[in-house]
Structure formats: structure tokens, C-alpha cells
Design an enzyme around this catalytic site. Structure first.
Site, PDB file in Angstrom:
ATOM      1  CG  ASP A  89      -4.618   8.994   7.648  1.00  0.00           C
ATOM      2  OD1 ASP A  89      -3.934   9.355   8.620  1.00  0.00           O
ATOM      3  OD2 ASP A  89      -5.583   9.656   7.228  1.00  0.00           O
TER       4      ASP A  89
ATOM      5  CD  GLU B  38      -2.952   1.204   0.253  1.00  0.00           C
ATOM      6  OE1 GLU B  38      -2.372   1.619  -0.770  1.00  0.00           O
ATOM      7  OE2 GLU B  38      -4.060   1.626   0.586  1.00  0.00           O
ATOM      8  CG  ASP B  39      -1.015   4.742  -1.447  1.00  0.00           C
ATOM      9  OD1 ASP B  39      -1.618   4.222  -0.484  1.00  0.00           O
ATOM     10  OD2 ASP B  39      -1.601   5.405  -2.321  1.00  0.00           O
TER      11      ASP B  39
ATOM     12  NE  ARG C 298      -4.083   7.919  -8.842  1.00  0.00           N
ATOM     13  CZ  ARG C 298      -4.595   7.536  -7.685  1.00  0.00           C
ATOM     14  NH1 ARG C 298      -3.800   7.194  -6.685  1.00  0.00           N
ATOM     15  NH2 ARG C 298      -5.896   7.495  -7.495  1.00  0.00           N
TER      16      ARG C 298
HETATM   17  P1  IMP Z   1      -6.784   5.002   5.804  1.00  0.00           P
HETATM   18  O1  IMP Z   1      -7.938   4.054   5.574  1.00  0.00           O
HETATM   19  O2  IMP Z   1      -7.203   6.176   6.629  1.00  0.00           O
HETATM   20  O3  IMP Z   1      -5.561   4.333   6.387  1.00  0.00           O
HETATM   21  O4  IMP Z   1      -6.465   5.647   4.420  1.00  0.00           O
HETATM   22  C1  IMP Z   1      -5.554   5.177   3.553  1.00  0.00           C
HETATM   23  C2  IMP Z   1      -5.896   5.616   2.140  1.00  0.00           C
HETATM   24  O5  IMP Z   1      -6.219   7.010   2.083  1.00  0.00           O
HETATM   25  C3  IMP Z   1      -4.689   5.438   1.277  1.00  0.00           C
HETATM   26  O6  IMP Z   1      -4.763   4.211   0.584  1.00  0.00           O
HETATM   27  C4  IMP Z   1      -4.735   6.621   0.333  1.00  0.00           C
HETATM   28  O7  IMP Z   1      -5.447   6.255  -0.824  1.00  0.00           O
HETATM   29  C5  IMP Z   1      -5.529   7.681   1.050  1.00  0.00           C
HETATM   30  N1  IMP Z   1      -4.634   8.705   1.644  1.00  0.00           N
HETATM   31  C6  IMP Z   1      -4.374   8.869   2.957  1.00  0.00           C
HETATM   32  N2  IMP Z   1      -3.524   9.884   3.154  1.00  0.00           N
HETATM   33  C7  IMP Z   1      -3.227  10.387   1.942  1.00  0.00           C
HETATM   34  C8  IMP Z   1      -2.353  11.466   1.493  1.00  0.00           C
HETATM   35  O8  IMP Z   1      -1.675  12.163   2.258  1.00  0.00           O
HETATM   36  N3  IMP Z   1      -2.320  11.668   0.146  1.00  0.00           N
HETATM   37  C9  IMP Z   1      -3.041  10.926  -0.740  1.00  0.00           C
HETATM   38  N4  IMP Z   1      -3.845   9.909  -0.359  1.00  0.00           N
HETATM   39  C10 IMP Z   1      -3.942   9.647   0.968  1.00  0.00           C
HETATM   40 MG    MG Z   2      -4.858   4.097  -1.694  1.00  0.00          MG
END
Ligand code: IMP
Ligand code: MG
Length: 190
Positions: free
Chosen positions: A109, A105-106, A171
């Protein structure tokens, strides 16, 4: 070094460089070497979350000297509004039962997206299931997941580039950048 490695004229939405191309390259090489070492000659299935994870995957898989396969999954992003409604929009093409699966995963958060994915994949009976993320921003973590391979810990700022998008754009920046002040303010993050 200039603030913007590729051009003086970074896109107007970009405020600065958080990770340069050489910094990313060096770290991805380290992670790849560790992964090859940990899995030895066991075949790994790298499962990447479309679309942001693809850039990290492309570099990471070439840094792993060992047998592996690639598969892709897409899900609707987890948001509070859609809390109960996260779903798979494109499933894996191959069966992962009995396989060594590494999710790529990138960024993590809140952890809710990966938490959902881990639940779905674990139910399919892989021999092992681990997570590799390029970026770990833990200030808003809700689902506490063990991250086996982490590129960089990062502060609470939104970033773009190297796969990460701002409403689908940016991207393709070769580095990871922060956003310009006015964009942050526009997003209510300023
Ligand atoms: P989570 O479910 O809150 O952990 O969110 C993760 C997803 O939110 C990642 O797969 C990203 O697609 C998106 N995301 C979270 N932070 C960023 C950011 O700083 N830039 C771009 N996409 C983000
Ligand atoms: Mg993502």
C-alpha cells in the site's frame, strides 16, 4: 457465477468478490512460472512476512518449479503513530548472505512496511533481493519500490481474504473480497 464462490452466505462484513479463487490460481501459476524462468536453477530463499503473506506463499512456492527454501519474518506493522518504531518481532531463522532472496507479501500500500524490510534484509548482504506481491494498491504509495512480481493492480479499496485480515479475521476466505458498506463506514472509509 454467484457473487460468492463458496457460499451464498458470505460473512456479513464482506460486500463482494474482488478476485475469485480461479483468478488467483491462474495468476499465481503465471507468476510461479516466471520466477522459475528468471532464477533458472539458482536456489531462491522466499522470505514471507507473517501473517498475511503465508497464503500467497503456500500457492506461489508450489507454482515454482525450481530449488527454494522458505523463511519467515514478522514485524510490527508500519503506522504513522509508530513511524520510528517499526521493529522485527520474529527474525529469519537462516542467514541470507550471498543468497537470492525473494520477499513474498500479500499487499503493498504505502510501501513503508516493505521499505523497512528491504533495508533490513539488504544490510545482510544477499546476492539479490526482489519483491513479489499479490496485490499492488499504489494510490497511497510513499516509498517507491521496484516490484519484480505483481499479481494484481487494485483500486483504492480495503480487501480481505486469502491472507488479508480485518482486525485479525477473515484471512481464511478463499477469495479476495471487498467490505460491506456499513463496515467501510464504521472504519471511516465509506
Ligand atoms: P504498507 O506499509 O502501507 O504498504 O502496508 C502494507 C501492509 O498493510 C500489508 O502487509 C497488510 O498487512 C496491510 N494492509 C494494507 N492494505 C490492506 C487491505 O486492504 N486489507 C488488509 N490488510 C491490508
Ligand atoms: Mg501484512
Amino acid at each position: 457465477m454467484s457473487r460468492f464462490p463458496r457460499s451464498q452466505d458470505a460473512p456479513p462484513e464482506v460486500g463482494g468478490v474482488f478476485l475469485t479463487e480461479p483468478a488467483i490460481r491462474a495468476r499465481v501459476a503465471e507468476l510461479g512460472a516466471r520466477i522459475a524462468d528468471d532464477y533458472r536453477l539458482r536456489e531462491i530463499v522466499l522470505v514471507t512476512v507473517l501473517r498475511g503473506g503465508v497464503f500467497f506463499l503456500a500457492d506461489l512456492c508450489r507454482a515454482i518449479d525450481g530449488p527454494l527454501r522458505l523463511d519467515f519474518i514478522a514485524i510490527t506493522p508500519y503506522t504513522e503513530a509508530r513511524a520510528g518504531g517499526v521493529r522485527i518481532t520474529k527474525d529469519l531463522d537462516e542467514d541470507i548472505e550471498g543468497k537470492h532472496v525473494l520477499i513474498v507479501e500479500d499487499i503493498i500500500d504505502t510501501g513503508l512496511t516493505l521499505n523497512y524490510l528491504v533495508g533490513v534484509l539488504r544490510a545482510r548482504g544477499p546476492a539479490s533481493l526482489e519483491i513479489a506481491v499479490l496485490l499492488d494498491r499504489d494510490q497511497r504509495r510513499i516509498a517507491d519500490l521496484p516490484i519484480a512480481y505483481r499479481g494484481f493492480q487494485m483500486p483504492d479499496t480495503f480487501v480481505v481474504g486469502y491472507g488479508l485480515d480485518l482486525s485479525g479475521r477473515l484471512r481464511n476466505l478463499p477469495y479476495v473480497g471487498t467490505l460491506a458498506e456499513d463496515v467501510l463506514e464504521g472504519l471511516g472509509l465509506g
